[in-house]
Write a protein that holds these residues in place. Structure first.
Motif, mmCIF file in Angstrom:
data_model
loop_
_atom_site.group_PDB
_atom_site.id
_atom_site.type_symbol
_atom_site.label_atom_id
_atom_site.label_comp_id
_atom_site.label_asym_id
_atom_site.label_seq_id
_atom_site.Cartn_x
_atom_site.Cartn_y
_atom_site.Cartn_z
ATOM 1 N N ILE A 41 0.846 -1.205 0.000
ATOM 2 C CA ILE A 41 0.000 0.000 0.000
ATOM 3 C C ILE A 41 0.876 1.247 0.000
ATOM 4 O O ILE A 41 0.636 2.189 -0.764
ATOM 5 N N ASN A 42 1.916 1.265 0.831
ATOM 6 C CA ASN A 42 2.838 2.408 0.856
ATOM 7 C C ASN A 42 3.519 2.604 -0.491
ATOM 8 O O ASN A 42 3.680 3.737 -0.955
ATOM 9 N N MET A 43 3.916 1.521 -1.113
ATOM 10 C CA MET A 43 4.574 1.624 -2.422
ATOM 11 C C MET A 43 3.619 2.177 -3.474
ATOM 12 O O MET A 43 4.014 2.995 -4.316
ATOM 13 N N LEU A 44 2.381 1.742 -3.430
ATOM 14 C CA LEU A 44 1.407 2.232 -4.407
ATOM 15 C C LEU A 44 1.089 3.708 -4.210
ATOM 16 O O LEU A 44 0.836 4.437 -5.169
ATOM 17 N N VAL A 45 1.124 4.167 -2.968
ATOM 18 C CA VAL A 45 0.862 5.580 -2.677
ATOM 19 C C VAL A 45 2.067 6.442 -3.068
ATOM 20 O O VAL A 45 1.908 7.540 -3.606
ATOM 21 N N ALA A 46 3.273 5.945 -2.824
ATOM 22 C CA ALA A 46 4.477 6.757 -2.970
ATOM 23 C C ALA A 46 5.143 6.665 -4.346
ATOM 24 O O ALA A 46 6.008 7.476 -4.652
ATOM 25 N N THR A 47 4.770 5.676 -5.161
ATOM 26 C CA THR A 47 5.425 5.498 -6.461
ATOM 27 C C THR A 47 4.375 5.264 -7.543
ATOM 28 O O THR A 47 3.201 5.005 -7.246
ATOM 29 N N ASN A 48 4.816 5.324 -8.788
ATOM 30 C CA ASN A 48 3.891 5.074 -9.896
ATOM 31 C C ASN A 48 3.493 3.608 -10.004
ATOM 32 O O ASN A 48 2.341 3.288 -10.283
ATOM 33 N N ASP A 49 4.456 2.714 -9.843
ATOM 34 C CA ASP A 49 4.201 1.291 -10.080
ATOM 35 C C ASP A 49 4.688 0.385 -8.966
ATOM 36 O O ASP A 49 4.800 -0.817 -9.161
ATOM 37 N N GLY A 50 4.997 0.930 -7.795
ATOM 38 C CA GLY A 50 5.545 0.117 -6.708
ATOM 39 C C GLY A 50 4.558 -0.920 -6.218
ATOM 40 O O GLY A 50 3.346 -0.721 -6.265
ATOM 41 N N ASN A 51 5.074 -2.040 -5.767
ATOM 42 C CA ASN A 51 4.227 -3.133 -5.299
ATOM 43 C C ASN A 51 5.092 -4.145 -4.564
ATOM 44 O O ASN A 51 6.305 -3.989 -4.470
ATOM 45 N N THR A 52 4.473 -5.171 -4.045
ATOM 46 C CA THR A 52 5.178 -6.359 -3.577
ATOM 47 C C THR A 52 4.719 -7.492 -4.482
ATOM 48 O O THR A 52 3.666 -7.410 -5.117
ATOM 49 N N TYR A 53 5.501 -8.564 -4.536
ATOM 50 C CA TYR A 53 5.261 -9.592 -5.539
ATOM 51 C C TYR A 53 5.239 -10.980 -4.908
ATOM 52 O O TYR A 53 5.818 -11.207 -3.856
ATOM 53 N N THR A 54 4.601 -11.899 -5.612
ATOM 54 C CA THR A 54 4.472 -13.271 -5.130
ATOM 55 C C THR A 54 5.652 -14.117 -5.612
ATOM 56 O O THR A 54 6.362 -13.747 -6.551
ATOM 57 N N GLU A 55 5.791 -15.265 -4.977
ATOM 58 C CA GLU A 55 6.819 -16.220 -5.399
ATOM 59 C C GLU A 55 6.592 -16.632 -6.850
ATOM 60 O O GLU A 55 7.551 -16.765 -7.619
ATOM 61 N N LEU A 56 5.339 -16.823 -7.235
ATOM 62 C CA LEU A 56 5.034 -17.213 -8.620
ATOM 63 C C LEU A 56 5.470 -16.137 -9.612
ATOM 64 O O LEU A 56 6.011 -16.451 -10.675
ATOM 65 N N GLU A 57 5.235 -14.871 -9.277
ATOM 66 C CA GLU A 57 5.631 -13.787 -10.177
ATOM 67 C C GLU A 57 7.152 -13.714 -10.321
ATOM 68 O O GLU A 57 7.675 -13.635 -11.443
ATOM 69 N N ILE A 58 7.849 -13.750 -9.209
ATOM 70 C CA ILE A 58 9.309 -13.640 -9.251
ATOM 71 C C ILE A 58 9.914 -14.853 -9.943
ATOM 72 O O ILE A 58 10.834 -14.719 -10.758
#
Length: 89
Positions: free
Chosen positions: A43-60
């Motif tokens: 949530i903090n990444m989405l508020v503070a950046t254009n595309d920030g996020n956290t990712y799943t093991e499947l995505e990485i």
């Protein structure tokens, strides 16, 4: 702007055969609800950046595989984080 997928591909291309790409991060469950601190950080990444996020093991894992890595594995760290490791054949 470079994406995570593009950055991993650049790392793969720069690595020697047998080299490792190591990603140390908060790795989310597939439903993105756990760990809680990771969801809050997203949530903090989405508020503070254009595309920030956290990712799943499947995505990485998919980013590493698409770059050409094999022997992809996850190692949980004692500080609640984790590492994803892929090997350049």
């Amino acid at each position: 702007e470079i994406t995570n997928k593009q950055l991993i591909k650049k790392c793969f291309n720069a690595a020697n055969n047998g080299g490792q790409i190591v990603i140390s991060d908060i790795i989310m469950s597939n439903d993105r609800l756990e760990p809680l601190y990771g969801a809050e950080f997203a949530i903090n990444m989405l508020v503070a950046t254009n595309d920030g996020n956290t990712y799943t093991e499947l995505e990485i894992s998919a980013w590493l595989k698409n770059a050409g890595c094999n022997n992809i594995k996850r190692i949980n760290l004692p500080d609640k984080g984790a590492m994803m490791i892929g090997i350049k054949p």
